[in-house]
Design a protein around this motif. Structure first.
Motif, PDB file in Angstrom:
ATOM      1  N   ASP A 238       0.553  -1.192  -0.372  1.00  0.00           N
ATOM      2  CA  ASP A 238      -0.002  -0.481  -0.091  1.00  0.00           C
ATOM      3  C   ASP A 238       1.061   0.949   0.134  1.00  0.00           C
ATOM      4  O   ASP A 238       0.403   2.454  -0.813  1.00  0.00           O
ATOM      5  N   ARG A 239       1.846   1.767   0.469  1.00  0.00           N
ATOM      6  CA  ARG A 239       2.941   1.675   0.671  1.00  0.00           C
ATOM      7  C   ARG A 239       3.431   2.491  -0.571  1.00  0.00           C
ATOM      8  O   ARG A 239       4.224   3.857  -1.274  1.00  0.00           O
ATOM      9  N   ARG A 241       2.375   1.624  -3.515  1.00  0.00           N
ATOM     10  CA  ARG A 241       1.017   2.103  -4.345  1.00  0.00           C
ATOM     11  C   ARG A 241       1.355   4.058  -4.253  1.00  0.00           C
ATOM     12  O   ARG A 241      -0.069   4.869  -5.090  1.00  0.00           O
ATOM     13  N   ALA A 242       1.306   4.398  -2.513  1.00  0.00           N
ATOM     14  CA  ALA A 242       0.880   5.659  -2.524  1.00  0.00           C
ATOM     15  C   ALA A 242       2.305   6.344  -3.707  1.00  0.00           C
ATOM     16  O   ALA A 242       1.857   7.541  -3.365  1.00  0.00           O
ATOM     17  N   LEU A 249      -0.309   2.669  -9.141  1.00  0.00           N
ATOM     18  CA  LEU A 249      -2.009   3.321  -8.076  1.00  0.00           C
ATOM     19  C   LEU A 249      -2.801   3.254  -8.865  1.00  0.00           C
ATOM     20  O   LEU A 249      -3.659   3.290  -7.989  1.00  0.00           O
TER      21      LEU A 249
END
Length: 252
Positions: A238-239, A241-242, A249
């Motif tokens: 998730d990091r 993707r951020a 993303l």
């Protein structure tokens, strides 16, 4: 292989069982094999070059066929099948006056264990292991000089994410370039958050092959020194993707 030899190859190894000398069931009855089909399709789409000219980059994506559905202790049947598939690639290339394409092994669970142990084969450039089975006694010296990225769910109840993290540190000390990516809320079968598994895996495999770009944090983790702690090379999906530079993303 027909026509021009591929410039690179991906060998896909599905999961299996700790024991089982019978052959895997055919077709859709082989559930571990079926689970890898979306990964195969995604990789073929990602490596297809429109136009089909003579200067196109060709990447062979091939699934390894097992003779037995289990690992079966010291027999290590899945490893034998992985090595046979790699040897076959080399023989095909030699028949066409080639040296054999660089290979990335993509394995899930038992298949990831086979991929890690087969990584010493001269054609192998790297390994992407999904929910890998990493017994603490397995050797890591064969991983020296290879890029190893292991992806594991934090909720996996079949194989151990802690053992995976430990292997990345052991392999790094042995001369491998390693990284682990944790998928929060995932599961061993990669059904939960399936699109995220597919997108990430495609990015990792194409990045290791050089036909795509690795997420920046993964590249940084692979460059860690041998003395780095296991946690230093562990990333959170998730990091990733951020981080816009990771290019993930759009993944669900």
């Amino acid at each position: 292989m027909t026509g021009r030899p591929p410039s690179a190859a991906v060998l896909v190894l599905h999961g299996g069982y700790e024991t089982g000398v019978e052959p895997p069931p055919p077709g859709l009855l082989n559930l571990p094999g079926v689970r890898m089909r979306p990964f195969v399709r995604a990789l073929r789409r990602a490596t297809r070059v429109p136009g089909g000219g003579d200067d196109r980059t060709e990447v062979l994506v091939r699934q390894v066929r097992y003779g037995h559905r289990g690992w079966n202790g010291h027999r290590a049947d899945a490893l034998r099948d992985a090595l046979a598939a790699l040897d076959a690639l080399g023989e095909e290339a030699a028949a066409g006056d080639g040296d054999g394409p660089p290979v990335v092994l993509l394995g899930h669970s038992m298949g990831a264990r086979a991929a890690l142990l087969a990584a010493g084969h001269p054609l192998v450039r790297g390994v992407v292991g999904l929910a890998p089975w990493c017994p603490p006694g397995d050797p890591v010296t064969q991983l020296a000089g290879r890029d190893i990225v292991l992806v594991h769910s934090s909720r996996d109840r079949v194989t151990s994410p802690q053992a995976t993290q430990s292997l990345t540190a052991r392999a790094r000390r042995a001369g491998a370039r390693t990284c682990m990516v944790t998928v929060r809320g995932g599961d061993h079968a990669m059904i939960r958050r399936a699109p995220a598994w597919h997108h990430l895996t495609t990015a990792l495999v194409t990045g290791l092959l050089g036909t795509g770009t690795l997420p920046g944090p993964v590249t940084a983790a692979l460059g860690l020194p041998p003395t780095a702690e296991a946690t230093d090379g562990t990333l959170d999906l998730d990091r990733l993707r951020a981080d816009r530079s990771a290019g993930l993303l759009s993944s669900p």
